[in-house]
Design a protein around this motif. Structure first.
Motif, PDB file in Angstrom:
ATOM      1  N   GLN A   1       1.055  -1.357   0.287  1.00 39.79           N
ATOM      2  CA  GLN A   1      -0.605  -0.493  -0.067  1.00 39.79           C
ATOM      3  C   GLN A   1       0.957   1.374  -0.218  1.00 39.79           C
ATOM      4  O   GLN A   1       0.902   2.264  -0.844  1.00 39.79           O
ATOM      5  N   ALA A   2       2.380   1.337   0.732  1.00 43.43           N
ATOM      6  CA  ALA A   2       3.013   2.540   0.515  1.00 43.43           C
ATOM      7  C   ALA A   2       3.433   2.406  -0.608  1.00 43.43           C
ATOM      8  O   ALA A   2       3.551   3.757  -1.024  1.00 43.43           O
ATOM      9  N   GLU A   3       4.043   1.424  -1.004  1.00 45.43           N
ATOM     10  CA  GLU A   3       4.499   1.852  -2.285  1.00 45.43           C
ATOM     11  C   GLU A   3       3.691   2.010  -4.271  1.00 45.43           C
ATOM     12  O   GLU A   3       4.023   3.048  -4.596  1.00 45.43           O
ATOM     13  N   SER A   4       2.465   1.718  -3.241  1.00 45.33           N
ATOM     14  CA  SER A   4       1.067   1.880  -4.052  1.00 45.33           C
ATOM     15  C   SER A   4       1.162   3.679  -4.135  1.00 45.33           C
ATOM     16  O   SER A   4       0.267   4.175  -5.662  1.00 45.33           O
ATOM     17  N   ALA A   5       1.404   3.968  -2.673  1.00 40.89           N
ATOM     18  CA  ALA A   5       0.995   5.546  -2.729  1.00 40.89           C
ATOM     19  C   ALA A   5       1.633   6.288  -3.222  1.00 40.89           C
ATOM     20  O   ALA A   5       1.422   7.749  -2.954  1.00 40.89           O
ATOM     21  N   GLY A   6       3.111   5.509  -3.461  1.00 41.01           N
ATOM     22  CA  GLY A   6       3.989   7.078  -3.704  1.00 41.01           C
ATOM     23  C   GLY A   6       5.438   6.899  -2.970  1.00 41.01           C
ATOM     24  O   GLY A   6       5.428   7.818  -2.992  1.00 41.01           O
ATOM     25  N   ALA A   7       5.046   6.515  -1.499  1.00 38.49           N
ATOM     26  CA  ALA A   7       5.758   6.418  -1.211  1.00 38.49           C
ATOM     27  C   ALA A   7       7.007   5.581  -1.097  1.00 38.49           C
ATOM     28  O   ALA A   7       6.842   5.025  -2.131  1.00 38.49           O
ATOM     29  N   GLN A   8       8.086   5.969  -0.427  1.00 39.79           N
ATOM     30  CA  GLN A   8       9.537   4.583  -0.776  1.00 39.79           C
ATOM     31  C   GLN A   8       9.772   3.559   0.757  1.00 39.79           C
ATOM     32  O   GLN A   8       9.476   4.558   1.307  1.00 39.79           O
ATOM     33  N   VAL A   9       9.247   2.204   0.767  1.00 34.45           N
ATOM     34  CA  VAL A   9       9.801   1.443   1.357  1.00 34.45           C
ATOM     35  C   VAL A   9      11.027   1.177   1.474  1.00 34.45           C
ATOM     36  O   VAL A   9      11.956   0.424   0.739  1.00 34.45           O
ATOM     37  N   TYR A  10      11.986   1.498   2.776  1.00 38.69           N
ATOM     38  CA  TYR A  10      13.448   0.326   3.502  1.00 38.69           C
ATOM     39  C   TYR A  10      12.772  -0.750   4.118  1.00 38.69           C
ATOM     40  O   TYR A  10      11.664  -0.352   5.549  1.00 38.69           O
ATOM     41  N   VAL A  11      13.653  -2.042   3.572  1.00 42.61           N
ATOM     42  CA  VAL A  11      13.840  -2.831   4.378  1.00 42.61           C
ATOM     43  C   VAL A  11      15.086  -3.225   5.660  1.00 42.61           C
ATOM     44  O   VAL A  11      15.983  -3.011   4.946  1.00 42.61           O
TER      45      VAL A  11
END
Length: 312
Positions: free
Chosen positions: A59-69
């Motif tokens: 959901q974060a990636e679809s919203a245009g956020a950048q996810v880091y793990v």
């Protein structure tokens, strides 16, 4: 005991006696992710990021956020895993290190399935099952992991190869990640999570983010939430993920998943073949209609606090 565990894992029994599904439906929805946000997932082991947060990552990636793990350990402490995957009766340090490097590769593949590219992932590679010792008795003096025989980071593509197994080195690596990512949201294990690596990483995250004046950016999840949770075991995509008994009093929020997000989460879970051979029913039990997130690490005042070692 085994008969009781089998009985309470029947879906029909769960629906008949467990009213926590109604509690999940009544939870407020979590705030949606926004374009431009930087979201960091703190994962104690490879697979935790998927079990807790695969839907949220999508959901974060679809919203245009950048996810880091960031993975704190390589998950190299599960001997039975090495017994089955490497077909050895008594795995030694070499086999356990091979397991660790194998789980590193699985973690990268799972992240890619969820839309997180390799440059936005960080493998720290500290000892599986040893984070509490690093946090306490081995903050300065290197700890030797009993399964791998290692006293320093050995896994491939680690953030700091050769870093000693000390609490100071672990915190230095986490600070380095925080400095690089500059996260707006940090998804971290809750203090009530039963696994020692999980609640230890929670304590460290709280301390590091508080030192930055950014503790309000933390959001909390649970994977090891109490005896037999999640119930029922196995893949039940049409059931909700109910509240973990050990952390039932946290102010939980609901993250509803679409069918497509559930399927992508299942694909990421199945990437961890070393784990699913043994723990498949437990891991697939997290592929549900929702995920859970708490904005606070502790229950509201006036409610009794849970402790990681308490029975549910």
């Amino acid at each position: 005991m085994l008969a009781l565990a089998a009985w309470i894992n029947l879906p029909a029994v769960n629906r008949m006696f467990d009213r926590s599904a109604d509690r999940v439906a009544a939870l407020p929805p979590a705030s949606p992710f926004r374009s431009g946000q930087r979201v960091l997932v703190l994962s104690p082991h490879p697979d935790d990021e998927t079990l807790c947060c695969a839907g949220m990552i999508q959901q974060a990636e679809s919203a245009g956020a950048q996810v880091y793990v960031v993975w704190a350990t390589a998950g190299d402490g599960f001997e039975f895993d090495a017994v089955l995957t490497q077909r050895v009766l008594d795995p030694g340090p070499q086999q356990m290190r091979r397991l660790g490097n194998g789980r590193v590769q699985e973690a990268r593949r799972a992240a890619a399935v969820l839309g997180v590219p390799a440059p936005r992932t960080f493998m720290l590679g500290y000892p599986d099952g040893g984070l509490f010792r690093l946090f306490t008795t081995h903050y300065e003096e290197a700890y030797t992991a009993p399964h791998t025989g290692a006293s320093a980071v050995y896994v491939q593509d680690a953030l700091t190869p050769g870093a000693p197994y000390t609490g100071r080195a672990l915190e230095d690596d986490l600070r380095r990640v925080l400095d690089q990512v500059r996260p707006d949201v940090v998804l971290a294990p809750a203090p009530q999570d039963f696994h020692t690596d999980h609640h230890t990483l929670s304590f460290i995250a709280l301390r590091l983010m508080s030192a930055r004046g950014q503790e309000d950016r933390l959001r909390f999840w649970v994977v090891h939430g109490g005896l037999e949770w999640p119930i029922p075991k196995g893949l039940h995509e049409n059931l909700p993920l109910t509240l973990p008994p050990l952390a039932a009093r946290l102010p939980w929020e609901r993250v509803s998943l679409t069918a497509e997000q559930e399927q992508r989460k299942l694909e990421a879970v199945n990437t961890y073949q070393t784990q699913t051979r043994i723990l498949g029913r437990f891991m697939r039990a997290f592929v549900r209609q929702n995920e859970l997130l708490s904005p606070e690490p502790l229950p509201e005042q006036g409610q009794a606090a849970e402790a990681p070692g308490n029975a549910p």
